[in-house]
Design a protein around this motif. Structure first.
Motif, PDB file in Angstrom:
ATOM      1  N   GLN A 241       0.825  -1.207   0.000  1.00  0.00           N
ATOM      2  CA  GLN A 241       0.000   0.000   0.000  1.00  0.00           C
ATOM      3  C   GLN A 241       0.866   1.267   0.000  1.00  0.00           C
ATOM      4  O   GLN A 241       0.608   2.206  -0.749  1.00  0.00           O
ATOM      5  N   GLU A 242       1.907   1.274   0.843  1.00  0.00           N
ATOM      6  CA  GLU A 242       2.785   2.447   0.931  1.00  0.00           C
ATOM      7  C   GLU A 242       3.505   2.707  -0.395  1.00  0.00           C
ATOM      8  O   GLU A 242       3.671   3.852  -0.822  1.00  0.00           O
ATOM      9  N   ILE A 243       3.925   1.604  -1.036  1.00  0.00           N
ATOM     10  CA  ILE A 243       4.608   1.751  -2.332  1.00  0.00           C
ATOM     11  C   ILE A 243       3.625   2.274  -3.379  1.00  0.00           C
ATOM     12  O   ILE A 243       3.942   3.156  -4.181  1.00  0.00           O
ATOM     13  N   GLN A 244       2.406   1.720  -3.343  1.00  0.00           N
ATOM     14  CA  GLN A 244       1.359   2.142  -4.273  1.00  0.00           C
ATOM     15  C   GLN A 244       1.108   3.652  -4.157  1.00  0.00           C
ATOM     16  O   GLN A 244       1.051   4.368  -5.161  1.00  0.00           O
ATOM     17  N   VAL A 245       0.983   4.123  -2.932  1.00  0.00           N
ATOM     18  CA  VAL A 245       0.728   5.554  -2.699  1.00  0.00           C
ATOM     19  C   VAL A 245       1.878   6.398  -3.255  1.00  0.00           C
ATOM     20  O   VAL A 245       1.660   7.384  -3.973  1.00  0.00           O
ATOM     21  N   ALA A 246       3.111   5.960  -2.947  1.00  0.00           N
ATOM     22  CA  ALA A 246       4.281   6.701  -3.430  1.00  0.00           C
ATOM     23  C   ALA A 246       4.327   6.719  -4.950  1.00  0.00           C
ATOM     24  O   ALA A 246       4.651   7.747  -5.569  1.00  0.00           O
ATOM     25  N   ALA A 247       3.977   5.587  -5.559  1.00  0.00           N
ATOM     26  CA  ALA A 247       4.030   5.485  -7.022  1.00  0.00           C
ATOM     27  C   ALA A 247       2.985   6.397  -7.658  1.00  0.00           C
ATOM     28  O   ALA A 247       3.258   7.073  -8.650  1.00  0.00           O
ATOM     29  N   ILE A 248       1.774   6.398  -7.092  1.00  0.00           N
ATOM     30  CA  ILE A 248       0.708   7.246  -7.642  1.00  0.00           C
ATOM     31  C   ILE A 248       1.102   8.717  -7.502  1.00  0.00           C
ATOM     32  O   ILE A 248       0.910   9.518  -8.418  1.00  0.00           O
ATOM     33  N   LYS A 249       1.699   9.047  -6.349  1.00  0.00           N
ATOM     34  CA  LYS A 249       2.156  10.411  -6.114  1.00  0.00           C
ATOM     35  C   LYS A 249       3.175  10.820  -7.185  1.00  0.00           C
ATOM     36  O   LYS A 249       3.236  11.975  -7.614  1.00  0.00           O
ATOM     37  N   ASN A 250       3.938   9.808  -7.614  1.00  0.00           N
ATOM     38  CA  ASN A 250       4.971  10.061  -8.605  1.00  0.00           C
ATOM     39  C   ASN A 250       4.435   9.970 -10.039  1.00  0.00           C
ATOM     40  O   ASN A 250       5.193   9.964 -11.005  1.00  0.00           O
ATOM     41  N   GLY A 251       3.126   9.853 -10.175  1.00  0.00           N
ATOM     42  CA  GLY A 251       2.537   9.911 -11.515  1.00  0.00           C
ATOM     43  C   GLY A 251       2.051   8.599 -12.100  1.00  0.00           C
ATOM     44  O   GLY A 251       1.615   8.568 -13.250  1.00  0.00           O
ATOM     45  N   MET A 252       2.101   7.504 -11.334  1.00  0.00           N
ATOM     46  CA  MET A 252       1.620   6.238 -11.896  1.00  0.00           C
ATOM     47  C   MET A 252       0.095   6.258 -12.030  1.00  0.00           C
ATOM     48  O   MET A 252      -0.605   6.624 -11.101  1.00  0.00           O
ATOM     49  N   LYS A 253      -0.398   5.830 -13.187  1.00  0.00           N
ATOM     50  CA  LYS A 253      -1.839   5.675 -13.346  1.00  0.00           C
ATOM     51  C   LYS A 253      -2.173   4.211 -13.035  1.00  0.00           C
ATOM     52  O   LYS A 253      -1.693   3.317 -13.719  1.00  0.00           O
ATOM     53  N   PRO A 254      -2.961   3.961 -11.970  1.00  0.00           N
ATOM     54  CA  PRO A 254      -3.244   2.576 -11.609  1.00  0.00           C
ATOM     55  C   PRO A 254      -3.969   1.822 -12.733  1.00  0.00           C
ATOM     56  O   PRO A 254      -4.691   2.428 -13.525  1.00  0.00           O
TER      57      PRO A 254
END
Ligand SMILES: [Zn+2]
Length: 536
Positions: A498-511
């Protein structure tokens, strides 16, 4: 009314036959062997050619029944000169033989049968199976036509027809599953199995023997799973069929997978990635070393994507080696090693590294040992591609840490993590806009986390082109993480998914689900299809 003399002849010949059988019987008894009358006892046609007709004729030895891993051979010449040849076959095929005595006339009857059934088994051997585009165009472009054609085709041509049918309907796999009565024939089209027809026991028996023969499988071994392959010609290309068998309650089931050589479909741009993810992939594979991972469950197309990447990287000056379980596509110019009883991912990988490759593709990272070697290889100047069974891209980092890989080894070393699913595409021939009811709107908003849902979305209505399913072909929904400095810092603290997911989305990842939603809005696939394929 037969004339008296012919009746007498008949009686005489019957008693002579009886006499001959009695003689064979008592000879067998005195030699301590079994006896068989091949005219009256059942002969397993699929075993008949087990020795090869030449050897059968040379020694007058007829394989007529297989029980477990023992094949019974009938002969009227005993002791014959066959021991050396039989020992060799027995060793090669891991089969034992049991000699049984038969009379000369019953043996001649079986030798006749050998010739009569030869076509069924041997015809295909010297010549390749050839399937033409005309064959497909003629009758088998839809499932109903294929079903009709199968019912009207003699057993000897059934395999050609089914292969043509699989090509005509764009099937990836052919499934033959024996039941109490007959065997079900199914084709996997766009990822979904479709029942075509039920073959009679007799047709299935002939068909399965022919497949085993062509694929180089042991005709007798029905108690163990077997793998093999054969190729056939289609137009100008050779197509490979990978065959695997599995013993089931009612006999052996078969799965045939069509493998294309250097398939044209393996182009990154045609897989359906969003422009953003495709650009990230193209950027990542420019690096000379590092780790590129693709995640997803079985059947999510992750290996296909890695093949498409290898297709781009495949240049004469690059040494590419793969280790796979199993090899799904053949790539010319790439050394592909299948996982086997002797070679697993870990030890195979070690020997691959001694061959100084530039690029390595590992079918899957399942254990700590493989993960270790993969990371080491990527740190020592190799570009390493592999797959992992995780639900999303973020999960890959956690999986590596679970496999005891130190997080600092991943920092700066992981170039890209992709996660993907395959969803079916709406059929272009029967697409139509359909009103979305309020309940669905509420559900979609929640699942896709979007603010609004349009009043109408596109759905396939079902037509002849899509076999009534409303779908034709498949495409990818995906997400990709290129580790940022922030994520790399976070990794040191062994974060959860979950923490990695949040960081990735913050960095521009589109889920992935949002990528799917884009494709729903674009009328490429349906919301239900995305939900079904992304909700695990
Ligand atoms: Zn349609």
């Amino acid at each position: 009314m037969p004339k008296p003399s012919s009746v007498i002849k008949q009686v005489v010949s019957v008693s002579r036959e009886e006499e001959e059988e009695n003689e064979a019987k008592s000879k067998a008894k005195s030699l301590g062997l079994g006896y068989v009358n091949l005219k009256t006892s059942p002969i397993q046609v699929e075993v008949l050619h087990f020795l090869g007709d030449e050897i059968s004729k040379k020694y007058r030895l007829i394989p007529y029944i297989a029980i477990g891993r023992t094949v019974r051979l009938a002969t009227d010449v005993y002791p014959g000169n066959f021991k050396a040849d039989l020992d060799k076959i027995s060793q090669q095929k891991k089969i034992s033989f049991q000699i049984v005595l038969a009379s000369s006339s019953s043996l001649n009857h079986a030798l006749d049968l050998l010739d009569k059934t030869k076509d069924l088994f041997l015809k295909a051997q010297p010549e390749k199976i050839i399937i033409t585009k005309e064959q497909i165009d003629k009758s088998i472009k839809d499932l109903a036509a294929l079903q009709t054609a199968i019912q009207q085709t003699p057993t000897t041509q059934l395999l050609e027809l089914i292969l043509a049918g699989a090509l005509g309907t764009r099937a990836s796999d052919i499934h033959l599953s024996p039941q109490k009565k007959g065997a079900v024939l199914r084709l996997r089209i766009d990822g979904a199995l479709q029942v075509i027809t039920v073959l009679t026991n007799e047709a299935f028996k002939g068909l399965s023997s022919r497949i085993k023969y062509l694929a180089g499988l042991n005709i007798v071994g029905k108690d163990v799973p077997q793998d093999g392959s054969f190729s056939f010609r289609y137009g100008n290309e050779d197509l490979d069929i990978r065959v695997s068998t599995l013993p089931t309650e009612y006999g052996e089931s078969f799965v045939l997978r069509v493998l294309e050589e250097n398939p044209k479909s393996l182009h990154l741009e045609s897989l359906g990635f969003s422009q953003n993810v495709e650009n990230m992939i193209r950027e990542a594979i420019m690096h000379p070393n590092g780790l590129i991972l693709n995640t997803g469950p079985t059947g999510s197309g992750k290996t296909t994507t890695l093949y498409a990447i290898l297709n781009i990287l495949n240049k004469p000056q690059k040494n590419i080696v793969t280790i796979e379980d199993p090899i799904e596509y053949k790539l010319s110019g790439v050394e592909q090693i299948p996982v086997s009883a002797k070679v697993n991912f870990a030890n195979g990988l070690r020997s691959i590294l001694r061959h100084d490759p530039d690029i390595i593709m590992i079918g899957e990272i399942r254990d700590k040992e493989t993960a270790d070697i993969a990371v080491q290889a990527s740190l020592t100047g190799h570009l390493v591609l592999s797959t992992l069974h995780t639900n999303n891209a973020a999960g890959a980092f956690v999986r590596f840490v679970d496999l005891d890989i130190q997080p600092f080894l991943l920092v700066g070393n992981v170039l890209l993590v992709i996660a993907q699913r395959l969803v079916r595409k709406i059929c272009p021939y029967c697409r139509a806009r359909v009103k979305v009811n309020e309940d669905k709107k509420v559900f979609y908003k929640k699942y896709f986390r979007v603010g609004s849902v349009p009043d109408e979305l596109v759905y396939g209505q079902g037509c002849v082109y899509c076999h009534g399913t409303g779908f034709l072909g498949r495409t990818v929904v995906a997400e990709a993480i290129k580790p940022s400095d922030e994520l790399n810092r976070l990794l040191q603290a062994k974060p959860n998914t979950q923490e990695i997911q949040v960081a990735a989305i913050k960095n521009g990842m589109k889920p992935m689900v949002l990528d799917g939603w884009d494709k729903v809005l674009a009328g490429i696939t349906t919301a239900e299809e995305v939900i079904e394929k992304t909700s695990f």
